[in-house]
Motif scaffolding. Structure first.
Motif, PDB file in Angstrom:
ATOM      1  N   VAL A 272       0.909  -1.164   0.156  1.00 21.93           N
ATOM      2  CA  VAL A 272      -0.001  -0.014   0.023  1.00 21.93           C
ATOM      3  C   VAL A 272       0.909   1.094   0.102  1.00 21.93           C
ATOM      4  CG1 VAL A 272      -1.688   1.288   1.162  1.00 21.93           C
ATOM      5  CG2 VAL A 272      -1.957  -1.107   0.992  1.00 21.93           C
ATOM      6  N   CYS A 273       1.866   1.258   0.911  1.00 21.42           N
ATOM      7  CA  CYS A 273       2.939   2.437   1.036  1.00 21.42           C
ATOM      8  C   CYS A 273       3.787   2.707  -0.456  1.00 21.42           C
ATOM      9  CB  CYS A 273       3.785   2.305   2.218  1.00 21.42           C
ATOM     10  SG  CYS A 273       4.816   3.673   2.532  1.00 21.42           S
ATOM     11  N   GLY A 274       4.098   1.491  -1.013  1.00 24.96           N
ATOM     12  CA  GLY A 274       4.735   1.644  -2.256  1.00 24.96           C
ATOM     13  C   GLY A 274       3.862   2.329  -3.453  1.00 24.96           C
ATOM     14  N   TRP A 275       2.658   1.952  -3.478  1.00 27.22           N
ATOM     15  CA  TRP A 275       1.694   2.524  -4.483  1.00 27.22           C
ATOM     16  C   TRP A 275       1.450   3.887  -4.190  1.00 27.22           C
ATOM     17  CZ3 TRP A 275      -3.287   4.709  -3.282  1.00 27.22           C
ATOM     18  CH2 TRP A 275      -3.982   5.261  -4.660  1.00 27.22           C
ATOM     19  N   LEU A 276       1.165   4.190  -2.824  1.00 27.87           N
ATOM     20  CA  LEU A 276       0.968   5.648  -2.567  1.00 27.87           C
ATOM     21  C   LEU A 276       2.130   6.517  -2.840  1.00 27.87           C
ATOM     22  CD1 LEU A 276      -0.727   7.878  -0.655  1.00 27.87           C
ATOM     23  CD2 LEU A 276       0.391   6.816   1.499  1.00 27.87           C
ATOM     24  N   ALA A 277       3.279   5.986  -2.450  1.00 31.15           N
ATOM     25  CA  ALA A 277       4.540   6.847  -2.819  1.00 31.15           C
ATOM     26  C   ALA A 277       4.685   7.132  -4.370  1.00 31.15           C
ATOM     27  CB  ALA A 277       5.888   6.117  -2.123  1.00 31.15           C
ATOM     28  N   ASP A 278       4.267   6.115  -5.058  1.00 33.87           N
ATOM     29  CA  ASP A 278       4.305   6.329  -6.458  1.00 33.87           C
ATOM     30  C   ASP A 278       3.435   7.230  -7.149  1.00 33.87           C
ATOM     31  OD1 ASP A 278       6.690   4.685  -7.197  1.00 33.87           O
ATOM     32  OD2 ASP A 278       5.602   2.990  -7.305  1.00 33.87           O
ATOM     33  N   GLN A 279       2.414   7.656  -6.424  1.00 34.31           N
ATOM     34  CA  GLN A 279       1.433   8.536  -6.886  1.00 34.31           C
ATOM     35  C   GLN A 279       1.906  10.017  -6.659  1.00 34.31           C
ATOM     36  OE1 GLN A 279      -1.182   7.140  -8.036  1.00 34.31           O
ATOM     37  NE2 GLN A 279      -0.076   5.297  -7.411  1.00 34.31           N
ATOM     38  N   GLY A 280       3.000  10.284  -6.090  1.00 36.14           N
ATOM     39  CA  GLY A 280       3.699  11.706  -6.032  1.00 36.14           C
ATOM     40  C   GLY A 280       2.869  12.610  -5.369  1.00 36.14           C
ATOM     41  N   TRP A 281       1.868  12.266  -4.412  1.00 38.24           N
ATOM     42  CA  TRP A 281       0.850  12.982  -3.500  1.00 38.24           C
ATOM     43  C   TRP A 281       1.982  13.735  -2.514  1.00 38.24           C
ATOM     44  CZ3 TRP A 281      -3.081   8.734  -3.670  1.00 38.24           C
ATOM     45  CH2 TRP A 281      -3.664   8.730  -4.763  1.00 38.24           C
ATOM     46  N   VAL A 282       2.634  13.028  -1.873  1.00 35.24           N
ATOM     47  CA  VAL A 282       3.611  13.614  -0.662  1.00 35.24           C
ATOM     48  C   VAL A 282       4.984  13.208  -1.021  1.00 35.24           C
ATOM     49  CG1 VAL A 282       3.812  13.294   1.537  1.00 35.24           C
ATOM     50  CG2 VAL A 282       1.606  12.910   0.737  1.00 35.24           C
ATOM     51  N   PRO A 283       5.971  14.176  -0.872  1.00 33.03           N
ATOM     52  CA  PRO A 283       7.231  13.744  -1.067  1.00 33.03           C
ATOM     53  C   PRO A 283       7.824  12.628  -0.347  1.00 33.03           C
ATOM     54  CG  PRO A 283       6.832  16.254  -0.641  1.00 33.03           C
ATOM     55  CD  PRO A 283       5.790  15.530  -0.526  1.00 33.03           C
ATOM     56  N   LEU A 284       8.863  11.940  -0.861  1.00 32.78           N
ATOM     57  CA  LEU A 284       9.222  10.630  -0.150  1.00 32.78           C
ATOM     58  C   LEU A 284       9.836  10.819   0.904  1.00 32.78           C
ATOM     59  CD1 LEU A 284      10.321   8.547  -3.092  1.00 32.78           C
ATOM     60  CD2 LEU A 284       8.143   8.522  -2.066  1.00 32.78           C
ATOM     61  N   PRO A 285      10.720  11.983   1.122  1.00 36.93           N
ATOM     62  CA  PRO A 285      11.396  12.203   2.453  1.00 36.93           C
ATOM     63  C   PRO A 285      10.259  12.590   3.660  1.00 36.93           C
ATOM     64  CG  PRO A 285      12.449  13.436   0.659  1.00 36.93           C
ATOM     65  CD  PRO A 285      11.198  12.819  -0.054  1.00 36.93           C
ATOM     66  N   ARG A 286       9.163  13.178   3.297  1.00 35.74           N
ATOM     67  CA  ARG A 286       8.086  13.320   4.298  1.00 35.74           C
ATOM     68  C   ARG A 286       7.911  12.159   4.706  1.00 35.74           C
ATOM     69  NH1 ARG A 286       4.602  18.147   2.118  1.00 35.74           N
ATOM     70  NH2 ARG A 286       6.577  18.940   2.006  1.00 35.74           N
ATOM     71  N   LEU A 287       7.194  11.176   3.862  1.00 30.58           N
ATOM     72  CA  LEU A 287       6.614   9.998   4.083  1.00 30.58           C
ATOM     73  C   LEU A 287       7.601   9.103   4.902  1.00 30.58           C
ATOM     74  CD1 LEU A 287       4.928   8.980   0.752  1.00 30.58           C
ATOM     75  CD2 LEU A 287       3.758   9.562   2.992  1.00 30.58           C
ATOM     76  N   LEU A 288       8.807   9.255   4.436  1.00 30.88           N
ATOM     77  CA  LEU A 288       9.940   8.495   5.205  1.00 30.88           C
ATOM     78  C   LEU A 288       9.769   8.809   6.808  1.00 30.88           C
ATOM     79  CD1 LEU A 288      12.418   6.411   5.028  1.00 30.88           C
ATOM     80  CD2 LEU A 288      13.789   8.690   4.707  1.00 30.88           C
ATOM     81  N   ALA A 289      10.075  10.140   6.955  1.00 31.33           N
ATOM     82  CA  ALA A 289       9.972  10.788   8.351  1.00 31.33           C
ATOM     83  C   ALA A 289       8.673  10.380   9.259  1.00 31.33           C
ATOM     84  CB  ALA A 289      10.214  12.077   8.355  1.00 31.33           C
ATOM     85  N   VAL A 290       7.565  10.352   8.717  1.00 33.62           N
ATOM     86  CA  VAL A 290       6.376  10.162   9.355  1.00 33.62           C
ATOM     87  C   VAL A 290       6.029   8.697   9.588  1.00 33.62           C
ATOM     88  CG1 VAL A 290       3.685  10.041   8.854  1.00 33.62           C
ATOM     89  CG2 VAL A 290       5.015  12.158   8.235  1.00 33.62           C
ATOM     90  N   PHE A 291       6.499   7.852   8.657  1.00 36.96           N
ATOM     91  CA  PHE A 291       6.121   6.405   8.952  1.00 36.96           C
ATOM     92  C   PHE A 291       7.299   5.775   9.852  1.00 36.96           C
ATOM     93  CE2 PHE A 291       3.631   6.377   5.172  1.00 36.96           C
ATOM     94  CZ  PHE A 291       2.522   5.914   5.755  1.00 36.96           C
TER      95      PHE A 291
END
Length: 446
Positions: A272-291
């Motif tokens: 799920v996170c892989g699909w979400l990250a590939d949509q480009g809605w949220v920058p990857l570094p931001r997702l990395l810090a949050v999760f």
């Protein structure tokens, strides 16, 4: 002479490589996660403490990760296919040697050194090769491959407990060794792929082959520090989640169920996170810090679960383990998915090896420290609180990455540099770390 493709094919044989990386991940990290079930048997047979037996898994993790840059360098020189096949044979020999161990030192050498060295030769080359096959769907492909960890844990945790009950730990290690030999055909599926930036990335001496020059890049240095801190706590549940469940009053199969629940959440979240990250809605570094932060909070919850009453089924611990699995699974593909944006596609194999080496620094410290705290306090509460704090600290460091924090207002997007150059600018204006899907990330600035 075969012409070099313009870029990653983003599919085709890449899906076969993804399936191979899926199996490699399951037969390395999935196997390591389940070995925690055998630690009480080791402690009882050799009459040693939890801290002493924790070094078996800790050494395997540390060697596997610390030697990963060597696997990356060999893969750069000889190709991923032969390196992964040799790694599968070494891992098999490590399990067979350990099955005939006469002391805990033999387990350190067999599972820790020999099997760990084999795992070091398989993971980074397989995952680095997979990243080269994909561009737009890279994080999804990496997430799919990394679900092998959870799928293998789901299958191997109850199977290993059954083997321990019926055949003992020696017979169980022999059969696990036969299973790990399947790493060899997985390596045979890693077809080489030549990309335009390969000649520039592979030039240089031994230091260039190891990728140590990447530490001169500011963004990668920030990422490296955060990843090393996260590694101090990330692998403690691999070793001590099952013993923690036993300490909380669950049976052997109840502890296996806890590991399985965490594995299911982990596997599903990676996709799920892989699909979400590939949509480009949220920058990857931001997702990395949050999760990353959510993973640390999940481990704090696991450590604070109360003792299960007699006849109880451990609902709170199962819930906490599921939350931890979802968070950790979301974090895992982002660690590797963010690398091409930081170092460029030409350096992604070396960067993958360096990431594993960085996490080994914490992987070597975390489980023995957890075992020490358990011996001193009588349970794993302090252990999980400590490892959760390590992960939260690393997630805070990730906030220093480009575009990890939101800015104040919309900004006109500048020209995007070629993808092989990587993200080096410490300002949140270059739209490179976000995948180039149909929904580009809108950046902001003050």
């Amino acid at each position: 002479m075969t012409p070099k493709p313009a870029g990653p094919p983003d599919g085709g044989w890449g899906w076969v490589v993804a399936a191979s990386a899926f199996a490699v991940n399951g037969l390395s990290y999935g196997m390591l996660r389940c070995l925690g079930l055998a630690l009480p048997d080791f402690a009882e047979h050799f009459d040693r403490s939890a801290q002493d037996t924790a070094w078996v898994s800790a050494l395997a993790l540390a060697v596997q990760q610390a030697a990963s840059p060597v696997g990356s360098a060999l893969s750069t020189r000889w190709g991923a296919r032969p390196v992964v096949m040799v790694g599968g044979v070494l891992t098999f020999l490590g399990f067979v040697f350990s099955a005939f161990a006469g002391s805990l030192l033999h387990l350190y050498l067999g599972l820790g050194l020999l099997a760990g060295s084999g795992w070091a030769l398989v993971f980074a080359p397989a995952l680095g090769t997979l990243s080269r096959y994909f561009a737009r769907r890279r994080v999804l492909a990496v997430g799919l491959a990394l679900t092998g960890n959870g799928a293998a844990s789901l299958l191997l945790a109850p199977a290993l407990q059954l083997l321990l009950d019926t055949l003992g730990w020696r017979g169980a290690l022999l059969l696990l060794g036969a299973v790990t030999l399947h790493l060899t055909p997985c390596g045979a599926l890693l077809r080489p792929l030549t990309l335009p930036d390969d000649s520039r990335a592979s030039s240089g001496g031994p230091l260039a082959a190891l990728g140590l020059g990447l530490f001169t890049r500011p963004a990668f240095s920030v990422f490296a520090l955060g990843t090393a801190l996260v590694g101090g706590g990330y692998f403690v549940p691999y070793v001590h989640l099952a013993p923690h469940a036993l300490d909380r009053g669950l049976s052997g199969y109840g502890a296996a169920l806890v590991v399985a629940v965490a594995a299911v959440g982990d596997a599903g979240a990676r996709l799920v996170c892989g699909w979400l990250a590939d949509q480009g809605w949220v920058p990857l570094p931001r997702l990395l810090a949050v999760f990353g932060a959510l993973t640390g909070l999940g481990l704090l919850a696991v450590g604070l679960v109360p003792v299960v009453e007699s006849g109880g089924w451990g609902g709170p611990l199962l819930t906490a383990a599921g939350v931890y699995g979802l968070s950790a699974g979301s974090y895992a593909p982002l660690v590797f998915g963010v690398l091409p944006g930081l170092v460029g596609i030409g350096g992604v194999v070396q960067a993958t090896g360096l990431v594993m080496m960085l996490m080994s620094l914490g992987g070597l410290l975390g489980p023995p420290l957890s075992g020490f705290l358990r011996d001193e306090t009588g349970d794993f509460t302090a252990s999980f609180l400590t490892c959760g704090s390590f992960i939260l600290s690393g997630s805070f460091i990730y906030m220093g990455l480009p575009r990890a924090l939101p800015s104040c207002g919309p900004a006109s997007p500048p020209a995007t540099p070629p993808p092989e150059r990587g993200e080096l600018l410490p300002v949140p204006q270059v739209n490179l770390l976000a995948p180039k899907g149909p929904h580009p990330t809108v950046d902001t600035t003050c």
